[in-house]
Design a protein around this motif. Structure first.
Motif, PDB file in Angstrom:
ATOM      1  N   MET A 150       0.267  -5.203   4.396  1.00  0.00           N
ATOM      2  CA  MET A 150       1.028  -5.020   5.619  1.00  0.00           C
ATOM      3  C   MET A 150       0.514  -3.772   6.334  1.00  0.00           C
ATOM      4  SD  MET A 150       5.158  -4.791   6.245  1.00  0.00           S
ATOM      5  CE  MET A 150       5.420  -3.369   5.157  1.00  0.00           C
ATOM      6  N   VAL A 151       0.191  -3.923   7.610  1.00  0.00           N
ATOM      7  CA  VAL A 151      -0.222  -2.794   8.442  1.00  0.00           C
ATOM      8  C   VAL A 151       0.914  -2.488   9.404  1.00  0.00           C
ATOM      9  CG1 VAL A 151      -1.874  -1.960  10.150  1.00  0.00           C
ATOM     10  CG2 VAL A 151      -2.663  -3.400   8.253  1.00  0.00           C
ATOM     11  N   GLU A 152       1.547  -1.338   9.214  1.00  0.00           N
ATOM     12  CA  GLU A 152       2.644  -0.874  10.063  1.00  0.00           C
ATOM     13  C   GLU A 152       2.122   0.274  10.920  1.00  0.00           C
ATOM     14  OE1 GLU A 152       5.863  -1.547  10.554  1.00  0.00           O
ATOM     15  OE2 GLU A 152       6.551  -2.798   8.861  1.00  0.00           O
ATOM     16  N   ILE A 153       2.178   0.102  12.241  1.00  0.00           N
ATOM     17  CA  ILE A 153       1.653   1.105  13.175  1.00  0.00           C
ATOM     18  C   ILE A 153       2.821   1.825  13.840  1.00  0.00           C
ATOM     19  CG2 ILE A 153       0.230   1.453  15.218  1.00  0.00           C
ATOM     20  CD1 ILE A 153      -0.962  -1.405  14.557  1.00  0.00           C
TER      21      ILE A 153
ATOM     22  N   GLY B 177      -3.604   9.950  10.131  1.00  0.00           N
ATOM     23  CA  GLY B 177      -2.979   9.874   8.817  1.00  0.00           C
ATOM     24  C   GLY B 177      -2.616   8.455   8.436  1.00  0.00           C
ATOM     25  N   VAL B 178      -2.874   8.104   7.184  1.00  0.00           N
ATOM     26  CA  VAL B 178      -2.546   6.788   6.652  1.00  0.00           C
ATOM     27  C   VAL B 178      -1.690   6.987   5.410  1.00  0.00           C
ATOM     28  CG1 VAL B 178      -3.432   4.626   5.711  1.00  0.00           C
ATOM     29  CG2 VAL B 178      -4.696   5.797   7.529  1.00  0.00           C
TER      30      VAL B 178
ATOM     31  N   LEU C  26       0.653   1.534   5.232  1.00  0.00           N
ATOM     32  CA  LEU C  26       0.132   0.330   4.585  1.00  0.00           C
ATOM     33  C   LEU C  26       1.124  -0.135   3.526  1.00  0.00           C
ATOM     34  CD1 LEU C  26      -3.575   1.481   4.143  1.00  0.00           C
ATOM     35  CD2 LEU C  26      -2.593   0.129   6.024  1.00  0.00           C
ATOM     36  N   GLY C  27       1.685  -1.319   3.720  1.00  0.00           N
ATOM     37  CA  GLY C  27       2.589  -1.894   2.740  1.00  0.00           C
ATOM     38  C   GLY C  27       1.813  -2.697   1.711  1.00  0.00           C
ATOM     39  N   THR C  28       2.178  -2.527   0.454  1.00  0.00           N
ATOM     40  CA  THR C  28       1.408  -3.138  -0.629  1.00  0.00           C
ATOM     41  C   THR C  28       2.301  -3.922  -1.584  1.00  0.00           C
ATOM     42  OG1 THR C  28       1.611  -1.227  -2.118  1.00  0.00           O
ATOM     43  CG2 THR C  28      -0.207  -1.199  -0.521  1.00  0.00           C
ATOM     44  N   ASP C  29       1.645  -4.741  -2.385  1.00  0.00           N
ATOM     45  CA  ASP C  29       2.301  -5.504  -3.439  1.00  0.00           C
ATOM     46  C   ASP C  29       1.467  -5.360  -4.704  1.00  0.00           C
ATOM     47  OD1 ASP C  29       4.293  -7.924  -4.125  1.00  0.00           O
ATOM     48  OD2 ASP C  29       2.309  -8.424  -4.934  1.00  0.00           O
ATOM     49  N   ARG C  30       2.111  -5.154  -5.831  1.00  0.00           N
ATOM     50  CA  ARG C  30       1.373  -4.912  -7.078  1.00  0.00           C
ATOM     51  C   ARG C  30       0.478  -6.090  -7.455  1.00  0.00           C
ATOM     52  NH1 ARG C  30       5.690  -2.038 -11.272  1.00  0.00           N
ATOM     53  NH2 ARG C  30       6.026  -0.121 -10.043  1.00  0.00           N
TER      54      ARG C  30
ATOM     55  N   ALA D 190      -8.610  -0.681   4.173  1.00  0.00           N
ATOM     56  CA  ALA D 190      -7.652  -0.380   5.235  1.00  0.00           C
ATOM     57  C   ALA D 190      -7.565   1.119   5.492  1.00  0.00           C
ATOM     58  CB  ALA D 190      -6.286  -0.943   4.871  1.00  0.00           C
ATOM     59  N   ARG D 191      -7.601   1.904   4.447  1.00  0.00           N
ATOM     60  CA  ARG D 191      -7.579   3.367   4.628  1.00  0.00           C
ATOM     61  C   ARG D 191      -8.788   3.828   5.436  1.00  0.00           C
ATOM     62  NH1 ARG D 191      -3.934   6.342   1.897  1.00  0.00           N
ATOM     63  NH2 ARG D 191      -2.817   5.443   0.106  1.00  0.00           N
TER      64      ARG D 191
END
Length: 274
Positions: free
Chosen positions: A235-238, A208-209, A184-188, A199-200
């Protein structure tokens, strides 16, 4: 195989697929296509076989399928913004200027090097015409799509749908970190804790996440980036071994399972208070 395409003027660059009027969710699928217009192909130095291999590595194969399953499985259909051309034409998620760290490996808004750091376009190639023809209209259309969700619902939630290979490729600047099944890509500024937690939960069943490794950050149009807290993003990266044969092979049953999980995230976000 590389998808055949006519010259650029006839090739659709992007598509906004209508969702429910009251949905704040915009599924963004920027890297699923293999389509390279013929005149753009002419400036790529790779032979046909080498280009096929590069597309196998660089394309987030079947992520459009995952997003489509999510759209049909969610209680309220999310909107979808799809890049209909390969990221080898332009990469709409890069900064179009010196802010882009991937320029260091020849992968800014217009790539000049491959995933294995070989030459993709000749030295001195001018990216400006491709930026003008493809990158700028794409960015403007995505900005309008976000503005429309804000006007309709008072908020916009961008969920970026990506995938990445099981083994790091040479172009990756941060490929030595963890490669969890789902990253999971994040932004502050734009990723609130509730969105990350949802998302988790949605992807908990895939082994695993992780967060921000091997890829970090989110996509938000520059008009909103760092300015508008009504726009949230994730962002969801699979990892590709979950749902397809690598590299560039067919999708398996995991694609549908991941789409259903993405739908659960969409539902959680849609149901959440603004």
């Amino acid at each position: 195989m590389t998808d055949a395409a006519p010259p650029s003027a006839a090739a659709p660059s992007f598509e906004l697929v209508t969702g429910a009027p009251d949905s704040p969710v915009l599924l963004h699928v920027p890297h699923s296509s293999r389509l390279v217009p013929s005149d753009v192909r002419a400036d790529i130095v790779l032979g046909d076989a080498a280009l096929e291999r590069e597309l196998d590595h660089i394309t987030d194969g079947h992520t459009d399928v995952v997003a489509a399953v999510a759209a049909t499985s969610a209680d309220a259909t999310p909107w979808r913004f799809l890049n209909r051309l390969s990221r080898l034409v332009v990469d709409p998620e890069r900064f179009p200027d010196e802010r882009e760290e991937m320029l260091s490996v020849g992968m800014g808004a217009v790539y000049t090097r491959t995933t294995h750091r070989a030459e993709l376009r000749p030295a001195g190639f001018d990216p400006a015409p491709l930026v003008e023809r493809y990158f700028t209209p794409y960015a403007e259309a995505m900005t309008r799509a976000v503005d429309e969700r804000l006007a309709a619902t008072g908020r916009a939630v961008i969920v970026d749908v990506h995938s990445y290979p099981t083994a790091a490729l040479p172009y990756e600047l941060h490929g030595d970190g963890p490669r969890p099944p789902v990253c999971l890509g994040t932004d502050r500024f734009h990723t609130p804790p509730a969105l990350l937690a949802a998302a988790r939960r949605a992807f908990a069943g895939f082994g695993g996440v992780g967060m921000d490794s091997p890829f970090a950050g989110t996509y938000v149009p520059l008009a909103h980036y760092g300015r508008d807290p009504r726009v949230s993003a994730l962002m969801v990266e699979i990892r590709r071994d979950l749902y397809m044969t690598e590299p560039g092979g067919p999708a398996g049953p995991g694609a549908r399972a991941l789409g259903v999980a993405l739908a659960a995230l969409v539902d959680a976000v849609t149901d959440a208070a603004a």
